[in-house]
Enzyme design. Structure first.
Site, PDB file in Angstrom:
ATOM      1  N   LYS A  79      -0.611  68.493  -4.348  1.00 54.73           N
ATOM      2  CA  LYS A  79       0.502  67.666  -4.792  1.00 54.73           C
ATOM      3  C   LYS A  79       0.132  67.019  -6.117  1.00 54.73           C
ATOM      4  CE  LYS A  79      -0.723  63.942  -4.798  1.00 54.73           C
ATOM      5  NZ  LYS A  79      -1.903  63.209  -5.441  1.00 54.73           N
ATOM      6  N   TYR A 123       3.475  59.819  -2.557  1.00 56.46           N
ATOM      7  CA  TYR A 123       3.246  59.536  -1.129  1.00 56.46           C
ATOM      8  C   TYR A 123       4.364  58.663  -0.561  1.00 56.46           C
ATOM      9  CZ  TYR A 123      -1.469  61.502  -1.263  1.00 56.46           C
ATOM     10  OH  TYR A 123      -2.538  62.349  -1.379  1.00 56.46           O
TER      11      TYR A 123
HETATM   12  P1  NDP Z   1     -10.599  66.290 -10.956  1.00 55.71           P
HETATM   13  O1  NDP Z   1     -10.459  65.939 -12.366  1.00 55.71           O
HETATM   14  O2  NDP Z   1     -11.687  65.655 -10.169  1.00 55.71           O
HETATM   15  O3  NDP Z   1     -10.829  67.865 -10.821  1.00 55.71           O
HETATM   16  C1  NDP Z   1      -9.933  68.789 -11.420  1.00 55.71           C
HETATM   17  C2  NDP Z   1     -10.696  70.087 -11.693  1.00 55.71           C
HETATM   18  O4  NDP Z   1      -9.759  71.010 -12.264  1.00 55.71           O
HETATM   19  C3  NDP Z   1     -11.792  69.950 -12.733  1.00 55.71           C
HETATM   20  O5  NDP Z   1     -13.029  69.524 -12.183  1.00 55.71           O
HETATM   21  C4  NDP Z   1     -11.881  71.344 -13.280  1.00 55.71           C
HETATM   22  O6  NDP Z   1     -12.667  72.144 -12.398  1.00 55.71           O
HETATM   23  C5  NDP Z   1     -10.444  71.876 -13.168  1.00 55.71           C
HETATM   24  N1  NDP Z   1      -9.754  71.910 -14.459  1.00 55.71           N
HETATM   25  C6  NDP Z   1      -9.208  73.004 -15.012  1.00 55.71           C
HETATM   26  N2  NDP Z   1      -8.658  72.718 -16.196  1.00 55.71           N
HETATM   27  C7  NDP Z   1      -8.857  71.399 -16.411  1.00 55.71           C
HETATM   28  C8  NDP Z   1      -8.533  70.520 -17.482  1.00 55.71           C
HETATM   29  N3  NDP Z   1      -7.865  70.949 -18.544  1.00 55.71           N
HETATM   30  N4  NDP Z   1      -8.891  69.232 -17.373  1.00 55.71           N
HETATM   31  C9  NDP Z   1      -9.541  68.779 -16.292  1.00 55.71           C
HETATM   32  N5  NDP Z   1      -9.891  69.570 -15.244  1.00 55.71           N
HETATM   33  C10 NDP Z   1      -9.560  70.879 -15.312  1.00 55.71           C
HETATM   34  O7  NDP Z   1      -9.177  66.051 -10.265  1.00 55.71           O
HETATM   35  P2  NDP Z   1      -8.880  65.902  -8.720  1.00 55.71           P
HETATM   36  O8  NDP Z   1      -9.713  66.876  -7.965  1.00 55.71           O
HETATM   37  O9  NDP Z   1      -8.925  64.490  -8.331  1.00 55.71           O
HETATM   38  O10 NDP Z   1      -7.323  66.348  -8.670  1.00 55.71           O
HETATM   39  C11 NDP Z   1      -6.929  67.704  -8.742  1.00 55.71           C
HETATM   40  C12 NDP Z   1      -5.570  67.878  -8.056  1.00 55.71           C
HETATM   41  O11 NDP Z   1      -5.685  67.502  -6.685  1.00 55.71           O
HETATM   42  C13 NDP Z   1      -4.437  67.039  -8.642  1.00 55.71           C
HETATM   43  O12 NDP Z   1      -3.244  67.775  -8.632  1.00 55.71           O
HETATM   44  C14 NDP Z   1      -4.347  65.848  -7.703  1.00 55.71           C
HETATM   45  O13 NDP Z   1      -3.050  65.271  -7.656  1.00 55.71           O
HETATM   46  C15 NDP Z   1      -4.704  66.500  -6.389  1.00 55.71           C
HETATM   47  N6  NDP Z   1      -5.301  65.537  -5.441  1.00 55.71           N
HETATM   48  C16 NDP Z   1      -4.814  65.484  -4.163  1.00 55.71           C
HETATM   49  C17 NDP Z   1      -5.341  64.604  -3.260  1.00 55.71           C
HETATM   50  C18 NDP Z   1      -4.854  64.578  -1.857  1.00 55.71           C
HETATM   51  O14 NDP Z   1      -5.247  63.661  -1.110  1.00 55.71           O
HETATM   52  N7  NDP Z   1      -4.034  65.532  -1.431  1.00 55.71           N
HETATM   53  C19 NDP Z   1      -6.420  63.664  -3.638  1.00 55.71           C
HETATM   54  C20 NDP Z   1      -6.905  63.850  -4.999  1.00 55.71           C
HETATM   55  C21 NDP Z   1      -6.341  64.757  -5.857  1.00 55.71           C
HETATM   56  P3  NDP Z   1     -13.578  73.345 -12.946  1.00 55.71           P
HETATM   57  O15 NDP Z   1     -14.606  72.680 -13.795  1.00 55.71           O
HETATM   58  O16 NDP Z   1     -14.122  73.949 -11.701  1.00 55.71           O
HETATM   59  O17 NDP Z   1     -12.693  74.261 -13.704  1.00 55.71           O
END
Ligand code: NDP
Length: 371
Positions: free
Chosen positions: A137, A222
């Site tokens: 989401k 949410y």
């Molecule tokens: P993070 O920033 O921690 O991680 C995102 C990952 O996406 C990065 O580590 C990277 O992984 C990859 N990525 C690819 N392109 C980009 C870019 N241009 N900039 C930054 N990161 C990039 O974010 P979150 O994990 O917190 O959030 C990711 C998604 O999950 C969002 O859509 C958020 O809304 C959702 N979310 C949902 C939650 C829930 O409870 N359902 C809780 C937290 C987040 P790599 O280095 O491997 O490419």
């Protein structure tokens, strides 16, 4: 257990558990089920960030789903994950090569856990590669993109599911059961308060190009989704008001705080708050003719706590993502119908509401909704 909000605040980057019906518990890590013979959903995670890591850890306890692959732009993370989760080289991809997952019979589904604005194109590419998609989401950053994702998955004959982990949470499901059974009577009012004080101003969550907005896309969703499953109806109108105290941190198109109100066909109304500038906000309250239901905290990683006019909710805490992934395997392989949908259409409904909230906040007008 640490809350999602605590985690995001501490990291000053970004980063939020539940209780369920007997069926869901049986499929969870807390399950009494010791033996499972059915098909296992073999999943590749795309985006090895904070939430991807949480999902991977939770999947260790899954019975019906298994982490088998990764898609990442960071080679060092791929190496770490390969070692940690025993992932073979042939199941590792980057953002240029992941279309090749098409030729990999050992991966059934890709879980997209990247910044919001990237979901649209990434999900469509996964669908074109013929794999089921689970997408975090918000499913995308507007309803038009969301509908294109639904259409692409239909065309490719693959399932599209959204990571709505609260739809499997036991205390949440108990309130929904009580409401459906008429134990609370006619629903009159819902209040959803969702927010936290966001840290690092340079993170992607505060960059409109990657986030598609501010608090609403991340945490306000949410309250939107909760209003729909707690009231049990689709809203027919919305009004909204935006306030901003820090124009440097929350630039144009990145909302800091939005209050919004819904009207429902049965006459119930809702009043909600989405914010990146206040803590202690994770509360749902439902008022009905025969009683009330409260969840506080309502959407964090847990334990979720709640009570109704009949007393404390006592369903056990489960790891949301473990239950979610086992249940999603059941949806994909067995055609199971969750009590609250987690499909792409559900994602589009929330996006239509977000579009309308932004319009209402901008114009000051009451916007009619047709979901
Ligand atoms: P993070 O920033 O921690 O991680 C995102 C990952 O996406 C990065 O580590 C990277 O992984 C990859 N990525 C690819 N392109 C980009 C870019 N241009 N900039 C930054 N990161 C990039 O974010 P979150 O994990 O917190 O959030 C990711 C998604 O999950 C969002 O859509 C958020 O809304 C959702 N979310 C949902 C939650 C829930 O409870 N359902 C809780 C937290 C987040 P790599 O280095 O491997 O490419």
């Amino acid at each position: 257990m640490q809350s999602r909000r605590d985690f995001i605040q501490k990291l000053t980057g970004s980063v939020i558990a539940l209780q369920i019906s007997p069926a869901v518990i049986a499929a969870s890590c807390n399950s009494a089920v010791t033996h499972y013979d059915g098909p296992v959903l073999r999943v590749a995670i795309m985006g090895l960030g904070s939430y991807g890591t949480r999902v991977a850890e939770a999947m260790k306890d899954c019975k019906k789903a298994k982490l088998v692959g990764v898609i990442s732009g960071t080679p060092s993370k791929i190496k770490d994950w390969q070692a940690k989760y025993n992932i073979p080289e042939k199941n590792c991809y980057n953002y240029e090569t992941f279309d090749q997952v098409k030729n990999n019979p050992d991966i059934d589904a890709v879980y997209v856990i990247t910044p919001n604005a990237l979901h649209h194109h990434q999900v469509i590419r996964v669908a074109k590669a013929g794999k089921h998609v689970i997408c975090e989401k918000p499913m995308s950053i507007n309803a038009k993109d969301g509908q294109e994702m639904v259409d692409a998955c239909k065309k490719a004959n693959v399932k599209l599911l959204v990571g709505y982990r609260m739809h499997f949470e036991p205390k949440t499901l108990e309130i929904i059961r009580m409401r459906k059974a008429g134990e609370l009577g006619k629903v009159l009012f819902f209040q959803g308060l969702c927010g936290f004080n966001i840290g690092d101003p340079t993170q992607w969550r505060l960059n409109k190009q990657l986030s598609g907005g501010g608090s609403m896309m991340d945490i306000g969703i949410y309250a939107i989704n909760g209003a729909r499953y707690m009231v049990g109806e689709e809203p027919i109108w919305v009004t909204a008001q935006e306030t901003k105290t820090n124009h440097e941190k929350f630039k144009e198109g990145v909302d800091e705080t939005i209050q919004f109100q819904f009207g429902f066909p049965g006459g119930a109304v809702a009043s909600c708050l989405s914010t990146y500038a206040m803590n202690n906000l994770d509360r749902f309250f439902l008022d009905a003719e025969k009683g009330y239901a409260e969840l506080y905290p309502s959407t964090g990683y847990g334990p979720i706590q709640g009570r109704t006019s009949k007393g404390e909710l006592t369903q056990p805490h489960v790891t949301h993502q473990t239950v979610q992934m086992d249940e999603m395997a059941g949806i994909i392989f067995e055609g199971k119908q969750p009590p609250v949908p987690v499909d792409g259409e559900e994602g589009v409904k929330d996006l239509k509401i977000i579009d309308a909230i932004f319009e209402a906040a901008k114009t000051g007008k009451k916007i009619n909704l047709k979901l």
